[in-house]
Design a protein around this motif. Structure first.
Motif, PDB file in Angstrom:
ATOM      1  N   ARG A  35      82.660  97.643  -1.696  1.00 21.77           N
ATOM      2  CA  ARG A  35      83.349  97.887  -2.962  1.00 21.77           C
ATOM      3  C   ARG A  35      84.290  99.086  -2.904  1.00 21.77           C
ATOM      4  NH1 ARG A  35      78.759 100.337  -7.143  1.00 21.77           N
ATOM      5  NH2 ARG A  35      78.100 102.092  -5.857  1.00 21.77           N
ATOM      6  N   GLU A  36      84.009 100.072  -2.035  1.00 23.76           N
ATOM      7  CA  GLU A  36      84.870 101.245  -1.927  1.00 23.76           C
ATOM      8  C   GLU A  36      85.890 101.060  -0.807  1.00 23.76           C
ATOM      9  OE1 GLU A  36      82.763 104.977  -1.924  1.00 23.76           O
ATOM     10  OE2 GLU A  36      81.049 104.076  -2.958  1.00 23.76           O
ATOM     11  N   SER A  37      86.814 101.995  -0.731  1.00 25.27           N
ATOM     12  CA  SER A  37      87.793 101.970   0.350  1.00 25.27           C
ATOM     13  C   SER A  37      87.161 102.539   1.614  1.00 25.27           C
ATOM     14  CB  SER A  37      89.016 102.803  -0.055  1.00 25.27           C
ATOM     15  OG  SER A  37      89.975 102.823   0.975  1.00 25.27           O
ATOM     16  N   VAL A  38      87.332 101.848   2.726  1.00 26.12           N
ATOM     17  CA  VAL A  38      86.770 102.280   4.009  1.00 26.12           C
ATOM     18  C   VAL A  38      87.871 102.984   4.809  1.00 26.12           C
ATOM     19  CG1 VAL A  38      85.751 101.507   6.188  1.00 26.12           C
ATOM     20  CG2 VAL A  38      85.080 100.408   4.024  1.00 26.12           C
ATOM     21  N   PHE A  41      83.197 108.452   1.798  1.00 27.33           N
ATOM     22  CA  PHE A  41      82.207 109.518   1.948  1.00 27.33           C
ATOM     23  C   PHE A  41      80.802 108.978   1.687  1.00 27.33           C
ATOM     24  CE2 PHE A  41      79.383 112.541  -0.145  1.00 27.33           C
ATOM     25  CZ  PHE A  41      79.302 113.523   0.830  1.00 27.33           C
ATOM     26  N   HIS A  42      79.846 109.500   2.448  1.00 28.00           N
ATOM     27  CA  HIS A  42      78.438 109.209   2.176  1.00 28.00           C
ATOM     28  C   HIS A  42      77.604 110.333   2.770  1.00 28.00           C
ATOM     29  CE1 HIS A  42      74.748 106.927   1.509  1.00 28.00           C
ATOM     30  NE2 HIS A  42      75.465 106.035   0.861  1.00 28.00           N
ATOM     31  N   VAL A  43      76.550 110.708   2.072  1.00 27.44           N
ATOM     32  CA  VAL A  43      75.623 111.691   2.604  1.00 27.44           C
ATOM     33  C   VAL A  43      74.624 110.980   3.510  1.00 27.44           C
ATOM     34  CG1 VAL A  43      73.871 111.540   0.777  1.00 27.44           C
ATOM     35  CG2 VAL A  43      74.281 113.754   1.943  1.00 27.44           C
ATOM     36  N   GLY A  44      73.892 111.754   4.302  1.00 28.94           N
ATOM     37  CA  GLY A  44      72.923 111.185   5.236  1.00 28.94           C
ATOM     38  C   GLY A  44      73.434 111.272   6.650  1.00 28.94           C
ATOM     39  N   GLU A  45      73.713 112.499   7.105  1.00 29.31           N
ATOM     40  CA  GLU A  45      74.416 112.682   8.367  1.00 29.31           C
ATOM     41  C   GLU A  45      73.511 112.736   9.596  1.00 29.31           C
ATOM     42  OE1 GLU A  45      76.740 115.099   5.151  1.00 29.31           O
ATOM     43  OE2 GLU A  45      74.642 115.037   5.825  1.00 29.31           O
ATOM     44  N   SER A  46      72.236 112.994   9.409  1.00 32.37           N
ATOM     45  CA  SER A  46      71.348 113.260  10.531  1.00 32.37           C
ATOM     46  C   SER A  46      70.663 111.975  10.998  1.00 32.37           C
ATOM     47  CB  SER A  46      70.280 114.292  10.117  1.00 32.37           C
ATOM     48  OG  SER A  46      69.558 114.737  11.236  1.00 32.37           O
ATOM     49  N   SER A 107      81.545 109.145   7.045  1.00 32.35           N
ATOM     50  CA  SER A 107      82.757 108.363   6.834  1.00 32.35           C
ATOM     51  C   SER A 107      83.251 107.786   8.161  1.00 32.35           C
ATOM     52  CB  SER A 107      83.840 109.210   6.177  1.00 32.35           C
ATOM     53  OG  SER A 107      84.158 110.329   6.973  1.00 32.35           O
ATOM     54  N   GLU A 108      83.225 108.597   9.215  1.00 34.40           N
ATOM     55  CA  GLU A 108      83.677 108.149  10.531  1.00 34.40           C
ATOM     56  C   GLU A 108      82.666 107.198  11.174  1.00 34.40           C
ATOM     57  OE1 GLU A 108      84.393 111.667  12.805  1.00 34.40           O
ATOM     58  OE2 GLU A 108      85.582 112.602  11.230  1.00 34.40           O
TER      59      GLU A 108
END
Length: 411
Positions: A35-38, A41-46, A107-108
């Motif tokens: 639904r968002e543009s790819v 941003f998203h949290v949960g990096e580890s 995001s990456e």
């Protein structure tokens, strides 16, 4: 988008992207919808080290190594008094390459997964919203209704829907199969800091879990690349967000109560505003049905403390993708077939859930438990690594349950 697919995957996080990659690689006509543009941003990096295996299945480990993300070799716990545990170095427990993992920019990372699903043959579209999942008269999946960023509504026929909608939990809410855990109603306030003090040498990329003085909250410390560190505070929802001023005031107040963290931020600079999320723990009482299966946070969410979310999502996506491919091959798209992996997965996830509840038991100290039971160092490291599907993962919890009971009685 075509008008008909074998399989539609909703949500392009780690669970959805891995599921779409596997079904497309297996020869199924697959649509992946976000639904968002790819990138987004998203949290949960580890990441947990066991993330290595689903990434290997997706053919992505070499790309991740070349990404420049911070390598994570250890985790560490800091008590409410500021006392630091000895680091848990993963390679001391298992010398294989899979014991090293990463702290990623989501995001990456998610964009890499999205692109890999496309490489393997999935049609991948972003900025497209799921409006509804459609069922036939036999309560089996018949299709989905989507709306693109131009406002055009599309009815897409399909035989299988993989729900990877994250905490939106589209199908779980629609079917009323979502159950919130009343004991883990948490909220997180977090931000990003430049030049926070990290560990030395191989410990520089460690995830550090730090408790506050009253144990009403805890902080994560996740070193990312380019000198940026993710710093987040987690506590009960009411404690963090109600009757205490702004979330920023609460964050700063809790920071002053965290003796292990304040020295690390003395010369650090915060980048941008703080962010807020309600981290309610929940599980679904049904994980699959005729023509549908849940993966990632759409199936359930435990807690951020041990960084299990991305690994769980990737592993579930691969397992669900395999079950869907096998189902089409055998002409069986029943819930039993599409969810044939869920019992084994949920059994393993139980050990992480038990460790989460132990962490939130104020009377209990993991550090003290390890001093009393050094024989369980390897078992605990297994859970921290994510190696939860081996029988050995269960061995420490009989002693831990007894230790928790004794600690509560001593108060």
């Amino acid at each position: 988008m075509k008008s008909e697919y074998d399989c539609v995957v909703i949500g392009a996080g780690p669970g959805g992207c891995s599921a779409a990659a596997i079904t497309a690689q297996g020869g199924l006509n697959t649509l992946l919808v976000e639904r968002e543009s790819v990138p987004r941003f998203h949290v949960g990096e580890s990441l947990m080290p066991e993330t290595y295996w689903p990434l290997q299945r997706l053919g992505l480990n070499e790309r991740v190594k070349e990404s420049g993300w911070q390598v994570k070799k250890s985790v560490q716990f800091v008590t409410h008094r500021g006392t630091e545990s000895a680091p848990f170095f993963f390679r001391q427990h298992d010398s294989r390459e899979s014991s090293d993992t990463w702290q990623v920019e989501r995001s990456e990372f998610d964009k890499m997964l999205f692109d890999r699903a496309a490489e393997l043959g999935a049609d991948c579209v972003d900025r497209t919203r799921l409006l509804d999942v459609d069922f036939d008269d036999n309560a089996a999946i018949s299709g989905v209704t989507l709306k693109d960023d131009q406002g055009q509504q599309r009815n897409i026929k399909c035989q299988v829907v993989i729900d990877a909608t994250g905490q939106q939990s589209f199908l779980a809410n629609k079917l009323k199969i979502k159950e919130v855990n009343p004991d883990l109603r948490k909220a997180a306030v977090w931000g990003y800091y430049k030049d926070a003090v990290r560990g030395d040498g191989e410990h520089a990329g460690a995830t550090i879990i730090l408790q506050t003085e009253n144990k009403e909250s805890w902080f994560w410390f996740i070193p990312l690349s380019r000198g940026v560190t993710s710093i987040g505070c987690v506590g009960d929802n009411d404690y963090m967000l109600k009757g205490r001023g702004t979330p920023e005031e609460t964050f700063l107040e809790e920071l002053q109560r965290c003796p292990g963290l304040t020295p690390r931020l003395e010369n650090a600079t915060r980048l941008g505003d703080l962010k807020i999320a309600k981290e309610f723990s929940y599980m679904t009482k049904q994980h699959a049905g005729p023509g549908w299966v849940l993966v990632g946070d759409a199936l359930g969410f435990i807690d951020p403390v041990y960084s299990s979310g991305v690994y769980f999502a990737l592993d579930m996506g691969v397992r669900a993708g395999d079950a869907v491919v096998e189902g089409f091959k055998n002409g069986d798209l029943s819930g039993d077939q599409l969810g044939n992996w869920t019992d084994d997965f949920m059994k393993g996830a139980t050990w992480v859930r038990k460790l989460v509840h132990a962490f939130y038991t104020k009377e209990f100290s993991i550090g003290r438990f390890m001093k009393e039971h050094p024989e369980h160092h390897g078992n605990l490291t297994n859970v921290l690594i994510g190696r939860i599907f081996d029988e050995d993962a269960s061995q420490l919890f009989a002693d831990m349950d007894e230790s928790i009971a004794q600690a509560k009685m001593a108060v």
